[in-house]
Scaffold this motif. Structure first.
Motif: not given
Lengths: 446, 338
Positions: B1-4, B8-22, B78-83
């Motif tokens: 899953m791609k999240v920005t 900054i875009t990063i590929d993370v496992e499904p089920g990851t929280t925004i916090m852990n992706a960051a 997938d494709g979420m954009i976070v600020e």
């Protein structure tokens, strides 16, 4: 047009025999014998009935969100934790005619496929709980509850659970926590109760009035119900009126009558008490924004404001309010808005669960600042401070209690800022007993 | 899953929280966490310090989310954009959260054992404002003893519920919890019962502030004067992996090992924490890695601090020889006045 309160004044309506004589439990017979659960849901969807607890979310849609995995029980929970200051409609309905609710509970549980349902009632209403328990026992004796209801093969157990007296337990997830025997802290969402609710099983939580209305919908059809009311505000609504009107009480009205009629017509509230004028109205229980007389009677487009979800919220929060739970508090010109806001602020300070920081600290802060202003210790910057604190709470909390605490303060300042300023600038006058600021040229000055 | 997150875009496992992706991107992007504690189930969502703006919900449904969302419990799509740090509304809200958290906080950092390793200190330093707007009296509580080892100073508590979850999840039978409501809510053992449990000391480590402190360490030293060393022992009850805090040759405190987010992955028992306070009880493994910007690393050991690789590399690349052709006359001794 009355649906819920048609027979409410009949002698002995709280007993099952009298209730059945007046057409009670016909909906149970019809639903269980002639309809499938999906057909009942379909009728409720068609009716356009919106949740009567405050948020006004379409009930049929809420039901259709309910997850239905195989082998996992589903629950219907009736939210009878009515604790909003100004709202006392469910209390009245349950006290006078408990079978109306129980009939609705059976029909709704059948529609959702729930075999165990709960009525969560606030702790202060213990005597109403006793009335409900008695009515449930009567229904059980007649075979309307328990195993194989009316030979249809459908089982339903109905339990009454008393709360511990917390406003927060009226929030659906806090209610579920409390029902599970835990501290009544709202849960983080998602997951929503429709997926993981009571004991992590799919659950629907509905208000007393919404559930009670389903039996009429089953009897007469959803289309018939949708004919009452106006636009997307279908059906009738119980409004509990308190404050400075001639005839306070609980009224059932078809949505769509004008606010002016409702306040002044003899059929309803009968006008403001003698020799006084309307100053402000809190239209839907203490959480909704207060509106001054001009704005509650007419929208900014000059149209008459109606008792409906859409019309009352016309203009957003800048010039509108919400229908909320139907706690209609009417204030005449003797009411000090600062004092009134302090009363609400103190309530939310007392009732915040303390789980998330903006609400826990913010409600206390607003209460303390309002207390200072009311008691002549206000500072000029306090008004903007209150607005800013309210803004920082709103939308940043786990549950809507934060919003409910912030809105009345923000709205009072928005519409009655001069009154707050007068309190700060003239503390010696403002702290005198019964002192109320009178705006020059205001429609409510005598 | 791609999240920005913050562009900054990063590929993370499904089920990851925004916090852990960051957090996977790095500490400069990770939102502050006052109540979220990864090893504890159900923690998070309470302090609202980690609220972020989701400007696009997902690839499929790119609508922005109407409210700020708590990043610690919101799963990425997938494709979420976070600020996070680039959004004005988020930063403004965080100022408010710091203000709320400090509203009834005594600000007694000079006498608080947690100072220097306090999450609230860091949070308010990074996101708070320097001015207070409150003139109201603060709510106060009397400090109480929770058994022989733990002191509770409720004034400093931010009600993160971490200690409650710790007691629930790693000990058998929780005896403390949150009593009362709103800003009167307090952590308490019902009728002042002592917490008596082999793993009770861990509530000290999970506490983000100085509300729960180690009575065997109270007022012994400022944390930046002590020197942490990793050590282990063969303990039958726990992993035995600890951090020893030295002042001189003396072990003044034993804590579990914390990762870069201040989280304990391996909880330790009370015997290790409170009883084994001699170097001879332990096998030393070497100095604890401490973030360079932490006060704990101040003036201690150059070798073991974590140095960011990038600035060093940049400095090495851009190294220029000192130009000696400058006018150096000003370096000549000046005439004494009078």
């Amino acid at each position: 047009m009355k649906i819920l309160t048609e027979h409410i004044d009949v002698q002995g309506i709280e007993t099952i025999d009298v209730f059945r004589k007046h057409g009670g439990y016909a909906a149970v017979e019809k639903a269980l014998k002639k309809m499938t659960p999906d057909e009942v849901t379909e009728e409720v969807k068609k009716s356009g009935l919106r949740g009567r607890g405050g948020a006004g979310f379409p009930m049929g849609m809420k039901w259709s969100f309910l997850a239905k995995p195989e082998g996992i029980p589903r629950y219907l929970v009736c939210n009878a934790d009515e604790s909003e200051p100004g709202t006392f409609k469910d209390h009245y309905l349950m006290m006078k005619s408990p079978h109306t609710l129980i009939e609705g509970m059976i029909v709704s549980s059948y529609a959702l496929g729930a075999n165990t349902s709960y009525i969560y009632i606030r702790g202060e209403l213990m005597y109403v709980a006793t009335i409900l328990e008695k009515a449930i026992q009567e229904a059980r004796d007649k075979g309307l509850l328990g195993k194989n209801i009316l030979g249809s093969g459908y089982d339903l157990d109905l339990h009454v659970q008393l709360g511990g007296g917390a406003y927060i337990c009226g929030e659906e997830t806090a209610l579920l926590e409390s029902l599970e025997g835990k501290r009544g802290n709202p849960r983080n969402k998602p997951p929503f109760p429709a997926v993981k609710g009571l004991w992590q099983c799919p659950t629907v939580v509905n208000n007393v009035e919404s559930i009670a209305a389903t039996s009429w919908i089953v009897n007469n059809g959803g289309d018939e119900y949708a004919k009452i009311g106006i636009g997307r505000s279908t059906g009738t609504k119980l409004i509990s009126v308190s404050g400075h009107v001639r005839k306070p009480g609980v009224y059932e009205l078809p949505l769509g009558i004008t606010v002016e009629d409702f306040i002044y017509a003899d059929e309803w509230c009968g006008g403001i008490r003698d020799g006084h004028k309307l100053k402000a109205v809190v239209a839907g229980g203490s959480s909704v924004p207060i509106l001054p007389a001009e704005l509650i009677l007419k929208t900014t487009n000059g149209e008459n404001r109606l008792m409906s979800y859409e019309s009352l919220s016309d203009g957003g929060f800048a010039t509108g309010t919400m229908l909320g739970s139907g706690g209609f508090v009417v204030m005449d010109e003797t009411t000090c808005i600062v004092h009134n806001t302090l009363t609400f602020g103190r309530f939310y300070h007392h009732e915040s669960c303390g789980q998330c920081s903006p609400c826990r600290e913010g409600t206390g802060w607003m209460d303390k600042v309002l207390y200072r202003i009311e008691h002549g210790q206000g500072r000029q910057e306090d008004i903007d401070l209150l607005v800013d604190v309210a803004k920082k709470i709103e939308g940043n909390t786990i549950c809507p209690l934060g919003d409910a605490a912030a809105w009345p303060v923000a709205a009072a300042i928005r519409h009655f800022r001069d009154e707050f300023e007068w309190h700060i600038n003239h503390p010696e006058k403002a702290t005198q007993k019964g002192a109320v600021f009178m705006r020059e040229g205001a429609s409510w000055s005598l | 899953m791609k999240v920005t997150i913050d562009n900054i875009t990063i590929d993370v496992e499904p089920g990851t929280t925004i916090m852990n992706a960051a957090r996977q991107i790095g500490p400069h992007i990770a939102p502050p966490a006052m109540c979220y504690y990864e090893p504890l189930k159900a923690s998070g969502g309470k302090c609202r310090g980690c609220l972020v703006k989701v400007t696009a919900g997902s690839e499929k449904d790119p609508r922005p989310m109407p409210k700020l969302v708590p990043s610690c419990i919101t799963q990425v799509q997938d494709g979420m954009i976070v600020e996070n740090t680039i959004n004005e509304q988020v930063l403004e809200t965080r100022k408010g959260i710091v203000e709320f958290l400090l509203l009834n906080h005594p600000l007694d950092c000079p006498v608080c054992d947690q100072a220097g390793e306090c999450h609230l200190q860091d949070f308010s330093f990074e996101h708070g404002v320097s001015k207070t707007r409150t003139v109201e009296e603060r709510n106060t509580f009397e400090p109480v003893d929770l058994g022989p080892y733990i002191k509770l100073n409720m004034n400093r508590c931010i009600l993160c519920y971490r200690c409650v979850y710790t007691a629930d999840q790693i000990t058998d039978g929780r005896v403390h919890g949150v009593m009362h409501r709103g800003d009167h809510a307090e952590i308490s053992t019902y009728i002042e019962k002592a917490i008596d449990n082999d793993f009770s000391g861990n509530v000290i480590d999970v506490c983000p502030v100085g509300a729960l402190t180690d009575k065997t360490y109270r007022f012994k030293s400022r944390v930046w004067f002590s020197k942490p060393e990793d050590a282990s022992c063969s303990c039958g009850k726990c992993s035995g992996k600890v951090t020893l805090w030295y002042r001189g040759d003396e072990v003044i405190r034993v804590t579990a090992r914390k990762n870069e987010w201040g989280e304990v992955k391996e909880f330790i028992c009370n015997t290790c924490r409170f009883e084994r306070k001699k170097t001879s009880d332990w096998t030393l493994e070497g100095p604890t890695k401490i973030a360079r910007n932490s006060v704990i690393s101040a003036n201690k050991y150059g070798a073991s601090t974590i140095k960011p690789a990038f600035p060093l590399q940049q400095a090495a690349e851009q190294y220029k020889k000192i130009d000696d052709s400058r006018d150096r006359s000003f370096l000549a001794p000046q005439k004494q006045l009078n």
